[in-house]
Design a protein around this motif. Sequence first.
Motif, PDB file in Angstrom:
ATOM      1  N   ALA A 193       0.750  -1.096   0.050  1.00 48.93           N
ATOM      2  CA  ALA A 193       0.016  -0.066   0.111  1.00 48.93           C
ATOM      3  C   ALA A 193       0.828   1.150  -0.041  1.00 48.93           C
ATOM      4  CB  ALA A 193      -0.801   0.001   1.426  1.00 48.93           C
ATOM      5  N   LEU A 194       1.979   1.172   0.701  1.00 53.94           N
ATOM      6  CA  LEU A 194       3.107   2.287   0.599  1.00 53.94           C
ATOM      7  C   LEU A 194       4.437   1.450   0.626  1.00 53.94           C
ATOM      8  CD1 LEU A 194       3.722   5.219   1.458  1.00 53.94           C
ATOM      9  CD2 LEU A 194       4.230   4.565   3.704  1.00 53.94           C
ATOM     10  N   VAL A 227      -3.908   2.613   9.626  1.00 46.88           N
ATOM     11  CA  VAL A 227      -4.799   3.251   8.554  1.00 46.88           C
ATOM     12  C   VAL A 227      -6.224   3.550   9.123  1.00 46.88           C
ATOM     13  CG1 VAL A 227      -5.742   3.167   6.331  1.00 46.88           C
ATOM     14  CG2 VAL A 227      -3.656   2.312   6.612  1.00 46.88           C
ATOM     15  N   ILE A 228      -6.614   4.599   8.809  1.00 50.94           N
ATOM     16  CA  ILE A 228      -8.070   5.084   9.270  1.00 50.94           C
ATOM     17  C   ILE A 228      -8.723   5.784   8.187  1.00 50.94           C
ATOM     18  CG2 ILE A 228      -7.846   5.181  11.878  1.00 50.94           C
ATOM     19  CD1 ILE A 228      -7.018   8.054  11.741  1.00 50.94           C
ATOM     20  N   GLY A 285     -13.483  11.550   2.689  1.00 51.69           N
ATOM     21  CA  GLY A 285     -13.458  10.509   2.192  1.00 51.69           C
ATOM     22  C   GLY A 285     -12.067   9.910   1.814  1.00 51.69           C
ATOM     23  N   LYS A 286     -11.063  10.306   2.595  1.00 54.50           N
ATOM     24  CA  LYS A 286      -9.648   9.799   2.292  1.00 54.50           C
ATOM     25  C   LYS A 286      -9.256   8.734   3.253  1.00 54.50           C
ATOM     26  CE  LYS A 286      -8.322  13.793  -0.687  1.00 54.50           C
ATOM     27  NZ  LYS A 286      -8.288  12.925  -1.802  1.00 54.50           N
ATOM     28  N   SER A 336      -4.523   8.272   0.699  1.00 62.85           N
ATOM     29  CA  SER A 336      -4.919   7.507  -0.583  1.00 62.85           C
ATOM     30  C   SER A 336      -6.461   7.744  -0.736  1.00 62.85           C
ATOM     31  CB  SER A 336      -4.528   6.008  -0.686  1.00 62.85           C
ATOM     32  OG  SER A 336      -5.189   5.537  -1.620  1.00 62.85           O
ATOM     33  N   ASP A 337      -6.863   7.834  -1.940  1.00 59.81           N
ATOM     34  CA  ASP A 337      -8.407   7.584  -2.423  1.00 59.81           C
ATOM     35  C   ASP A 337      -9.179   6.518  -2.196  1.00 59.81           C
ATOM     36  OD1 ASP A 337      -8.688  10.507  -2.394  1.00 59.81           O
ATOM     37  OD2 ASP A 337      -7.983  10.200  -4.607  1.00 59.81           O
ATOM     38  N   ASN A 338      -7.926   5.382  -2.467  1.00 57.30           N
ATOM     39  CA  ASN A 338      -8.074   4.066  -2.385  1.00 57.30           C
ATOM     40  C   ASN A 338      -7.798   3.119  -1.279  1.00 57.30           C
ATOM     41  OD1 ASN A 338      -9.371   4.058  -5.203  1.00 57.30           O
ATOM     42  ND2 ASN A 338      -7.315   4.172  -5.849  1.00 57.30           N
ATOM     43  N   ILE A 339      -8.568   2.303  -0.533  1.00 63.23           N
ATOM     44  CA  ILE A 339      -8.191   1.944   0.658  1.00 63.23           C
ATOM     45  C   ILE A 339      -7.061   0.976   0.536  1.00 63.23           C
ATOM     46  CG2 ILE A 339      -9.577  -0.339   0.404  1.00 63.23           C
ATOM     47  CD1 ILE A 339     -10.012   0.216   3.797  1.00 63.23           C
TER      48      ILE A 339
END
Length: 376
Positions: free
Chosen positions: A90-91, A112-113, A119-120, A144-147
């Motif tokens: 993810a990162l 992550v939250i 919405g991010k 990120s915009d995507n989980i």
Amino acid sequence: MKKVFLFFCVILNCFPAVTQNNTLIKPGELWPDTEGKHINAHGGGILFYNGTYFWFGESRLPRGEKDRTNYGVGCYSSKDLLNWKNEGLALRVINDTASLLQPGSVIERPKVIFNRRTGKFVMWFHHELKGQGYKAALTGVAVSDNITGPYKYLRSLRPNAGTWPVNFPEENKSATVNEGTLKSWSDEWIKAVKEGLFVRRDFEGGQMARDMTLYVDRDGKAYHIHSSEENMTLHFSELTDNYLDFTGKYYRVLPGGSNEAPAIFYSRGKYYMFTSGTTGWKPNPGRVSSADKLSGEWKELGNPCRGTEDENKTTFRSQSTFVLQIPGKKNIFIYLGDRWIPDNLADSRHIWLPIEWENGNPVIRWHGEYDINKLK
Ligand code: GAL
């Protein structure tokens, strides 16, 4: 016959073995993902979003892997908490020597939250700089915009520069004579630490941030909770509404208590926190505390382990990282810990144990295997 054999060979090659059949949680064993590889997400946490669980954790370089760019925060998804699909990094470290996040820097305990307003998805992680051991004590943030990512790295910092903790007495704001010369771990030194020796030292540049977690309170406010002050005191730092920065409002928790590996949950009107002592990769006796308010006062409840003497001394050979509340089941919580394997961190084992209650306090017992769907 030869043809049939050939047909099966072709079929088997086209569809690599998929082991989507974990039915029990087996703490301490290798935990195969849907491709059969041990889940490489350590010191992590879980976010439940739109009916799916997402597990984020340290993706450690597997033994023998030379490519240091193959390192960062791993993400896995699951519908049942048993069978996890690898969603990739993810990162990822940034292959640029001008970046603080260059290969060789250390990423630990990512969480992550989700921010409902923007919405991010917001990720924070303990960040140490290349070649500097654990000296930098920074926290990094990515969004990120995507989980599942990719998360965009924003920056790393020491929180709360130039502000005093909310619960810091006025008289502690100026240094006492000779405090710099006190011998570490002497009674005078511990007293000085409790009274803010390191808070004063780091006032200008920002407070140290090592082991960390994130916690979103019931009112939507998020807190960054980290070991600070040379790992002697926890800081509970409020995040801004977009979760991307610190407001400057923070509380010292259990001053001089030497806690790390914080994992927070809320049950029936109280907040609870698992922590460990500070012995690096080596496990030590776990601790649990409770408070009526997130900002404290936190009260120590002792060692939550209910096992043999050896198991209690080592938290079943684990260190806390997160507490998972099973959605829809108000009072079912799982302790998530890591059994570190320092010379092969990727192989470190996941110790998930159901939280049980004893006289109103959370405790954990060893379960060699259990059915997570049958927990009551
Ligand atoms: C532990 C900490 C781990 C890692 C390790 C390094 O105390 O909880 O996240 O930083 O030390 O020695």
